[in-house]
Structure formats: structure tokens, C-alpha cells
Design a protein around this motif. Structure first.
Motif, PDB file in Angstrom:
ATOM      1  N   UNK A 195      39.269  47.258  20.878  1.00  0.00           N
ATOM      2  CA  UNK A 195      39.613  46.908  22.382  1.00  0.00           C
ATOM      3  C   UNK A 195      38.833  45.722  22.601  1.00  0.00           C
ATOM      4  N   UNK A 196      39.325  45.013  23.799  1.00  0.00           N
ATOM      5  CA  UNK A 196      38.737  43.856  24.463  1.00  0.00           C
ATOM      6  C   UNK A 196      39.462  43.612  26.023  1.00  0.00           C
ATOM      7  N   UNK A 197      38.675  42.862  26.787  1.00  0.00           N
ATOM      8  CA  UNK A 197      38.709  42.867  27.945  1.00  0.00           C
ATOM      9  C   UNK A 197      38.238  41.510  28.574  1.00  0.00           C
ATOM     10  N   UNK A 198      38.768  40.960  29.592  1.00  0.00           N
ATOM     11  CA  UNK A 198      38.241  39.835  30.667  1.00  0.00           C
ATOM     12  C   UNK A 198      38.358  39.694  31.843  1.00  0.00           C
ATOM     13  N   UNK A 199      37.282  39.428  32.553  1.00  0.00           N
ATOM     14  CA  UNK A 199      37.557  39.553  34.045  1.00  0.00           C
ATOM     15  C   UNK A 199      36.377  38.870  34.751  1.00  0.00           C
ATOM     16  N   UNK A 200      36.478  38.441  36.043  1.00  0.00           N
ATOM     17  CA  UNK A 200      35.661  37.716  37.001  1.00  0.00           C
ATOM     18  C   UNK A 200      34.333  38.340  36.833  1.00  0.00           C
ATOM     19  N   UNK A 201      33.208  37.707  36.909  1.00  0.00           N
ATOM     20  CA  UNK A 201      31.809  38.197  37.212  1.00  0.00           C
ATOM     21  C   UNK A 201      31.486  37.477  38.654  1.00  0.00           C
ATOM     22  N   UNK A 202      31.620  36.119  38.899  1.00  0.00           N
ATOM     23  CA  UNK A 202      31.474  35.602  39.950  1.00  0.00           C
ATOM     24  C   UNK A 202      32.721  34.713  40.106  1.00  0.00           C
TER      25      UNK A 202
END
Length: 412
Positions: A195-202
Motif C-alpha cells: 500500500x502507498x499514499x501521497x498527500x499535502x503536509x503544508x
């Protein structure tokens, strides 16, 4: 008090006999032969033709038929029913006592044979033996249907779980401040340990991870789901360094059945303005950076896979990406695919393919690379395959040789 008749099972019998007195006598005997807990429901016919029409309208567990009758004999009735795949247990009654007649009767599909005149005790034994066989057959059918129902329910649950798991993956064609994220996911079964994911932190930072839980199936998928939930921005403070996130994830790992499960993980951050990259590795294959001139593996400090030692320590590696570079993360199932004759694809061959396709745009790069990998493994599921590709802004478009590369790609 429970009514005893509630447990009584009905068994349908078709009695075919052209002589009324014989038919009445046999029907009376049959009613007295019913074993405990079984009720015989008897239908009577006077010839084979009428019996054949009756069988088209009703199903019978047991058919007892005389041999010689007008319109259609018992043997012809048996033939017609067996040709139509009628599952009834068929018993022939006849005055023919020759061996060749008995052989002929059985060859037509009859399940048993009784010669006339017969003793009531013999008919009783034959009928009760037939009942046991019918009940055993029905028990097998019921068990099969129950098993199929369970399997269908489980398959439906697996399909729903697979949809849920895939819903946790990144959306297609993600973009963060002109950074583009492409990915490829192929589970070995309905459920995957990857499983993997990517997203905004700031506004300036994006976070990402890739997890590969050992094993396959529901147990690995459940653990990967748990770890992914633990790493979600709603539950984990991604302002912390990747090494701290990894240590906390390691503490979250649970193997209650003591099956020796573990997971390899990469946790990373990218500053979309400065191109600063932070990576923490727990036994996962090293990421690859691709430029216009080379393909190189990043030397990320690596600790033990999570789930092995709660006290494991991890370090964060600091890197600087240039504007014309791609970052590729992948699970070991990508390069460990096997060909029946040529063996494992291997990490070096994988890097070589990355080098050949390095100037392709991200979507074409993954398309060509996964085409070669699936060709190598003959499109047979082997291990979960995960690829996560980051493209820095200002990366060049596809060159004119892209299609030629694809057309000439063959297994060596």
C-alpha cells in the motif's frame, strides 16, 4: 416441547405398476418400510408413459417401476430419464430372473433390481438401502451448496475489501505545486500486502510512504491497512521527521498470532519549492533517481523492517533533487518477477529498463515499464507490484524515439 414431526424429512417415491392390486400391495409395504424420521410421499402411475410425463412435472427421490407395462416399459422409462439426467434412484421390479436380464437392466441405468415374486423383507432391505444412499447424496449436495454459499459470501467480502484497499491508494495524476505523481498497483491476489499514499503536509511540503507487508492475502492486507491508517495525516503528525514517524509506526505494528510478519517501509517528504527530499527506510528497496544522463539508487540509511524489533532506531537521509529528475519508489515484487525460462527479472535489469525509458514522460514511463514486467512474468500473478513515481517540474517531454523504444522492447 418441540414437535417431533418438525424433524421428519419427506422422501418422494414414484411407484409405476400396471396391475392395480400389485401397485396397491407395494404401496402399502412401502409405507411400512419408512425409517424413523422419514415420511414416504408416494405417487402412483399405471404405465411408463404416464410416469415419464409425471417426472416432467415433479422431482422424485426414488422411482420403483415394473419392467413390463403397456405404452412404455420400465426399462425404456429408465433409459429416457437417465438420458435426461434425472437424478432419481431407479429400482426395477420384474419376473425376469436371468443374469443377462439383470445385466441389461443395470446397463440401462437402473440403480437396483428386484425379481418377482419377492419377499417383503427383501424389498424392505432394498428400499432402506436406497434411502440411505439418497440421504447420503442429499447430504453431499447440501454440504456443497452450503460451502458454495460460504465461498460466494467470502468472495464478495474479498471483493469489497479489495475495493476498500484500492480506495486508499492515491488518485490518478496527482499534482502538488507542479510536481506530478504517477503510480501503478497490481495485487497478486484480491488483497495485497502493498500500500502507498501521497498527500499535502503544508503548502510547501508533501508526504508519502510505501509499505510492503510480508505474505499475501487477507492477513497481510489487514496489517497494511492498519499501518496505512496509522500513517494517515489525521492520526500521525507529519511535521515530525520521517525517522520519528517510522519509530512510531514500528511501535504500532502488531503480530498477535506470532506468525513472524514484518513490513518494509519508506517514509518521505519533498519540499515542492526547494526540491529538498527527506527519506527514512526500514528494509525497503532503495529508491531510484533518474536524470537525463543516468539512473542511480539513493543511498538511504536503512534500518530493520518494522515488526522485528520494537527498539529499532531509524535515520533520515537528506537529499537534493534537481528540476530535471524523477524519483521512483517500488516494492521488491516489481523486480522479483520470474519468467518460466529466463528466471528472475532482477534489480539490475530493472534499473537498465529505467535507464532506457528515463526521458519518457511519467505516464509513458510506467506504461512501458509495467508492460515489460508483465511480459516477463507471462501476466501471471506472482507478488504484489507497487510503483510510485515523482516528477519534478520542468522535466522534458517525450523524445521522438519513445514509440521506437516500445516497439523494439523484447525479452532477452
Amino acid at each position: 416441547m418441540q414437535n417431533a414431526s418438525a424433524d421428519t424429512k419427506k422422501l418422494s417415491i414414484l411407484l409405476v405398476e400396471d396391475t392395480f392390486s400389485e401397485r396397491y400391495y407395494i404401496a402399502s409395504l412401502l409405507q411400512s418400510f419408512a425409517p424413523e424420521g422419514v415420511e414416504f410421499v408416494i405417487t402412483q402411475c399405471e404405465d411408463g408413459l404416464t410416469a415419464l410425463d409425471t417426472c416432467k412435472l415433479h422431482n422424485f427421490d426414488l422411482i420403483i417401476s415394473d419392467w413390463r407395462m403397456p405404452n412404455m416399459s420400465g426399462v425404456d422409462l429408465c433409459k429416457r430419464l437417465k438420458e435426461a439426467n434425472n437424478p432419481s434412484f431407479f429400482m426395477l421390479l420384474t419376473g425376469n430372473d436371468k443374469i443377462q436380464d439383470m445385466v441389461y437392466a443395470m446397463e440401462t441405468g437402473a440403480d437396483d433390481y428386484i425379481t418377482k415374486p419377492f419377499l417383503a423383507s427383501v424389498l424392505k432391505v432394498k428400499v432402506q438401502a436406497a434411502v440411505r444412499l439418497i440421504q447420503a447424496k442429499q447430504s453431499i449436495i447440501d454440504s456443497k451448496q452450503k460451502l458454495e454459499s460460504i465461498l460466494n459470501d467470502k468472495q464478495s467480502e474479498l471483493e469489497q475489501a479489495a475495493l476498500l484497499q484500492q480506495s486508499l491508494l492515491p488518485k490518478e495524476n496527482l499534482a502538488f505545486n507542479d510536481w506530478h505523481v504517477r503510480h501503478y498497483f497490481e495485487p497478486a491476489a484480491e488483497l495485497a500486502g502493498d500500500i502507498f499514499q501521497c498527500f499535502n503536509i503544508t503548502d510547501d511540503w508533501i508526504g508519502f510512504y510505501i509499505i510492503d507487508v510480508s505474505g499475501h492475502g487477507a492477513r497481510s492486507a489487514l496489517l497494511s491497512f492498519t499501518l496505512a491508517q496509522g500513517l494517515s495525516p489525521q492520526r500521525m503528525d507529519w511535521l515530525l521527521p520521517p525517522e520519528t514517524l517510522m519509530q512510531r509506526l514500528n511501535l504500532l505494528f502488531d503480530d498477535p498470532a506470532n506468525l513472524g510478519q514484518f513490513a518494509t517501509v519508506i517514509i518521505g517528504k519533498i519540499n515542492t519549492k526547494t526540491h529538498q527530499l527527506q527519506l527514512c527506510n526500514a528494509g525497503h528497496p532503495m529508491p531510484i533517481v533518474m536524470t537525463k544522463f543516468e539512473v542511480k539508487a539513493l543511498d538511504v540509511p536503512s534500518g530493520l523492517p518494522i515488526g522485528i524489533d520494537k527498539n529499532s532506531q531509524y535515520k533520515t537521509g537528506q537529499f537534493q533533487l534537481n528540476s530535471a529528475e524523477k524519483l521512483l519508489l517500488f516494492s521488491d515484487g516489481v523486480y522479483e518477477v520470474n519468467h518460466p525460462q529466463h528466471g528472475m527479472f532482477g534489480l539490475e535489469r530493472f534499473k537498465q529498463r529505467c535507464f532506457e525509458y528515463r526521458e519518457m514522460p511519467a505516464n509513458k514511463f510506467l506504461e512501458h515499464l509495467t508492460y515489460v514486467l508483465n511480459l516477463w512474468k507471462q501476466n501471471e500473478p506472482q507478488d504484489d507490484m507497487s510503483l510510485l513515481l515523482f516528477s519534478a517540474p520542468n522535466y522534458g517531454d517525450a523524445n521522438s524515439e519513445v514509440e521506437d523504444l516500445f516497439a523494439s522492447d523484447r525479452i532477452n
